[in-house]
Design a protein around this motif. Structure first.
Motif, mmCIF file in Angstrom:
data_model
loop_
_atom_site.group_PDB
_atom_site.id
_atom_site.type_symbol
_atom_site.label_atom_id
_atom_site.label_comp_id
_atom_site.label_asym_id
_atom_site.label_seq_id
_atom_site.Cartn_x
_atom_site.Cartn_y
_atom_site.Cartn_z
ATOM 1 N N MET A 341 36.214 26.932 30.626
ATOM 2 C CA MET A 341 36.428 28.369 30.491
ATOM 3 C C MET A 341 35.144 29.131 30.818
ATOM 4 N N ARG A 342 34.030 28.661 30.296
ATOM 5 C CA ARG A 342 32.748 29.328 30.548
ATOM 6 C C ARG A 342 32.293 29.144 31.990
ATOM 7 N N GLN A 343 32.542 27.974 32.531
ATOM 8 C CA GLN A 343 32.147 27.701 33.910
ATOM 9 C C GLN A 343 32.901 28.601 34.884
ATOM 10 N N LEU A 344 34.192 28.794 34.626
ATOM 11 C CA LEU A 344 35.029 29.595 35.517
ATOM 12 C C LEU A 344 34.929 31.092 35.238
ATOM 13 N N GLY A 345 34.406 31.458 34.085
ATOM 14 C CA GLY A 345 34.290 32.868 33.755
ATOM 15 C C GLY A 345 35.578 33.473 33.245
ATOM 16 N N HIS A 346 36.430 32.658 32.613
ATOM 17 C CA HIS A 346 37.666 33.181 32.037
ATOM 18 C C HIS A 346 37.352 33.927 30.743
ATOM 19 N N SER A 347 38.088 34.994 30.486
ATOM 20 C CA SER A 347 37.898 35.758 29.261
ATOM 21 C C SER A 347 38.712 35.195 28.109
#
Length: 381
Positions: A341-347
């Motif tokens: 999630m953090r790697q992809l930049g998902h909120s």
């Protein structure tokens, strides 16, 4: 009176304005209310990203073109037993134009917002749609206990039902086939970069060369390197929503990137006197414009050569799926979904959860060697 239409009916003269979507249609007498709505809807921040503005204008233009082709009045909202204007437009989009339900829903959402605005302005006496309760996926997480919806949600009755489809990704044999047709070293590096980082197209197009450092200057026991993507640091990275985030890349891949900068990128950089900050340059030695739209064409054209349907965002899905699979099978302490999630930049973790379903499709044990195989293809090139 039922709505009857055909493709031939829609040969409408006039074109929408190519820039800011103020709909200056000489052939449409109803453009004034639409112009007023769009100014209100967009300029007041109803849509945060200006990239979405043209789609609003196109949706409204298409809807009013449909009405004009059938000699319908947009203010005719009291149609009795006849099909409503929005229901007719919905069926036209789905049946005649063969548009995806998601595309149709997006267009209808703009049109519905227009009618809600028209109702406030007193241009119409009622809305040409109603609300109905539909079952939705139950909420999960911290506030689950306060969810009183009962799994139901009020939805506009003219909206086509949504069926969530899983994103498509490349399997290892398809990655091999794609990499085998890439002869241009710059294109090859871009695809490798996308597969190793999962960055969006705009992030790849604006990724600064300043983020690439000499791995020999790092301590020897450093295996993964943090790169902080910050749209406010002056280097020009363009992240979604201008949100900064930190990604991790392996030391091995950083070495590949550094060699590319030192040995290959200079060839294109020398084509212009300007010292551009972006990592990737086009064949004129210039940065990729329009958030990398040309990158989209490059990837799709390479996919055609390999007989594979692929696009930049599919490379992002590929990275996410294989990375999650690899992390789930490792014995590390990190939570795979949180990392991804953090790697992809998902909120939201819910967005990342979709890849958990894709992992189940990976039956080949070769996915465990995803990272190493990519490096093998690169080193052998």
């Amino acid at each position: 009176m039922e709505l009857v239409w055909s493709t031939e009916d829609l040969k409408i003269a006039g074109r929408p304005h190519p820039g800011f979507p103020i709909l200056l249609w000489d052939t449409m007498e109803s453009c004034a209310p639409v112009n007023q709505f769009i100014r209100h809807y967009l300029v007041r921040g109803k849509i945060g990203s200006k990239k979405s503005w043209p789609s609003t204008g196109r949706a409204m233009y298409d809807f009013f073109s449909f009405l004009q082709a059938h000699e319908l009045d947009w203010q005719d909202v009291n149609r009795g037993e006849a099909k409503t204007l929005l229901a007719g437009y919905r069926d036209y989009c789905l049946n005649e134009c063969q548009l995806k339900p998601s595309t149709t829903r997006q267009r209808l959402s703009y049109v519905c917002s227009f009618y809600e605005y028209a109702l406030l302005q007193g241009w119409v006496r009622r809305l040409p749609f109603e609300y109905e309760s539909r079952a939705v996926k139950s909420m999960k997480g911290l506030l689950t206990h306060v969810d009183a919806s009962g799994g139901m949600h009020a939805t506009k009755n003219i909206m086509p039902r949504s069926h969530r489809t899983h994103p498509k990704f490349l399997r290892m044999d398809e990655i091999r086939a794609l990499m085998s047709v890439v002869k241009n070293p710059h294109h090859r590096m871009m695809i490798h970069f996308a597969l190793q980082t999962g960055l969006r197209r705009a992030e790849i197009a604006t990724f600064p060369m300043a983020y690439i450092i000499d791995p020999d200057k790092l301590t020897r026991n450093t295996r993964n390197i943090e790169i902080h993507l910050d749209p406010y640091d002056g280097y020009g990275i363009c992240t979604k929503g201008k949100k900064p985030r930190t990604i991790y890349i392996s030391r091995k891949f950083l070495s590949i990137l550094y060699r590319y900068v030192v040995q290959i990128r200079g060839e294109r950089a020398s084509l212009t006197d300007n010292k551009h900050r972006q990592l990737f340059l086009n064949h004129f030695g210039q940065p990729y414009a329009d958030n990398g739209k040309r990158i989209e064409r490059i990837v799709r054209e390479l996919g055609k050569r390999a007989d594979i349907k692929v696009y930049p965002h599919m490379l992002r899905h590929t990275y996410a799926t294989h990375t999650l699979s690899r992390l789930q099978k490792s014995s590390g302490k990190i939570d795979p979904l949180v990392f991804l999630m953090r790697q992809l930049g998902h909120s939201s973790i819910d967005t990342t959860m979709i890849y958990a379903h894709l992992v189940n499709e990976l039956a080949d044990d070769a996915v465990l060697a995803y990272d190493d195989e990519l490096h093998e293809y690169w080193e052998a090139a």
